[in-house]
Design an enzyme around this catalytic site. Structure first.
Site, mmCIF file in Angstrom:
data_model
loop_
_atom_site.group_PDB
_atom_site.id
_atom_site.type_symbol
_atom_site.label_atom_id
_atom_site.label_comp_id
_atom_site.label_asym_id
_atom_site.label_seq_id
_atom_site.Cartn_x
_atom_site.Cartn_y
_atom_site.Cartn_z
ATOM 1 N N HIS A 219 1.030 -0.987 0.480
ATOM 2 C CA HIS A 219 0.139 -0.155 -0.105
ATOM 3 C C HIS A 219 0.558 0.848 -0.117
ATOM 4 C CE1 HIS A 219 0.093 -0.520 5.042
ATOM 5 N NE2 HIS A 219 0.919 -0.027 4.034
ATOM 6 N N ASN A 220 0.372 2.532 -0.812
ATOM 7 C CA ASN A 220 0.896 3.749 -0.900
ATOM 8 C C ASN A 220 2.186 3.466 -1.671
ATOM 9 O OD1 ASN A 220 -0.951 4.882 1.058
ATOM 10 N ND2 ASN A 220 -0.242 4.102 2.697
#
Length: 323
Positions: free
Chosen positions: A245-246
């Site tokens: 994620h991210n």
């Protein structure tokens, strides 16, 4: 960018946030638009400061209300309203679930239907593939067998989606190839260890994939927690790569098989990474960096650098030490 995946509660006020954090209410119960990271927050958003490494972003943020802990409180400029908590990231998770109550659910899309080729322009589609509501699919695309494109996904023109692919919570550009077995847009591996059980936090971001990208077989690309996971134009990713994620990957990168990216790391443009390398989280890798196969990257790497080994070091030093 408007959230394409999760419906936001637009009626959150500051006292709703204070209540969920078990803090004292304030007299002026102002409306809060959203919770966002420092660099993208606006003046009616709440943001958070949990590490000194983000102090440059704190100084530039437009947010007026900052969530932080007692250790960092003293270095925050006085112009901000501070909400003090013991565990910043746990509090961010609670607030995120207040704004996006459905984001903890990662159930399959039960409203998918067999693809009607007449709804799309020049679409080639295999057997048993399904599509959800409000999916945007550009012209001259192809989809293999047994693939699922869930609600609200946007895919550009001249894209090829392989067989046994699942795409959710994603926006994909033009001329992009997604090979067999890829899973894109699932929730990330984000949680807080607890004494009795682990506590998951919502992933309200999306996956944004640019133009002329290739995603290899059996890749897993997690959607962002607060921000988006991004793959830049022209980047080619080999088989069995995991992107957490991210993560932000720049343009025209080449990433070979079995590389793993931990969350919230930023990769520059024209980066080349050899097979089975591991990239730790919250790092910045500059432009034109080359990382040798099997390396372990645990700190930032400046632009125009070649590294190898564990921990990854300048490749000249690595070769001298391993003659």
């Amino acid at each position: 960018m408007e959230n394409i995946s999760f419906k936001k509660n637009n009626n959150i006020k500051i006292n709703d946030i204070l209540n969920i954090l078990n803090l004292k209410n304030q007299k002026k119960n102002i409306k809060i638009n959203d919770i966002k990271e420092l660099n993208v927050a606006n003046n009616n958003d709440i943001s958070f400061f949990h590490s000194k490494k983000y102090f440059p972003s704190l100084k530039k943020t437009k947010s007026k209300i900052i969530l932080t802990n007692p250790k960092l409180k003293s270095i925050i400029p006085k112009k901000f309203q501070i909400i003090e908590v013991q565990n910043v990231l746990l509090s961010v998770g609670l607030i995120s679930s207040l704004f996006y109550p459905s984001a903890l659910n990662d159930h399959c899309d039960l409203d998918v239907q067999p693809i009607n080729k007449n709804n799309f322009k020049n679409l080639i589609v295999g057997q048993n593939s399904l599509v959800g509501k409000n999916v945007k699919l550009g012209k001259n695309c192809s989809i293999g067998h047994n693939s699922i494109i869930e609600k609200n996904v946007k895919i550009g023109n001249f894209c090829n989606i392989g067989s046994n692919v699942i795409i959710r919570n994603s926006i994909i550009g033009n001329y992009t190839n997604i090979l067999d077995g890829a899973i894109i847009g699932k929730k990330g591996f984000g949680f807080f260890p607890g004494k009795k059980h682990n506590i998951r936090y919502p992933h309200i971001g999306s996956v944004i994939i640019g133009n002329y990208v290739e995603i290899g077989c059996n890749n897993t690309i997690d959607r962002g927690s607060l921000s988006n996971t991004i793959i830049g134009d022209g980047t080619f990713i080999d088989n069995q790569v995991h992107i957490a994620h991210n993560v932000k990957i720049g343009k025209n990168c080449i990433i070979t098989g079995q590389v793993g990216f931990a969350g919230s790391t930023t990769i520059g443009n024209r980066v080349m990474i050899g097979g089975q390398a591991g990239i730790s989280g919250h790092l910045k890798i500059g432009d034109n960096v080359q990382i040798g196969g099997g390396s372990g990257v645990i700190k930032n790497i400046p632009s125009n650098t070649k590294v190898m080994g564990y921990p990854a070091k300048n490749i000249r030093n690595f070769l001298k030490e391993n003659k």
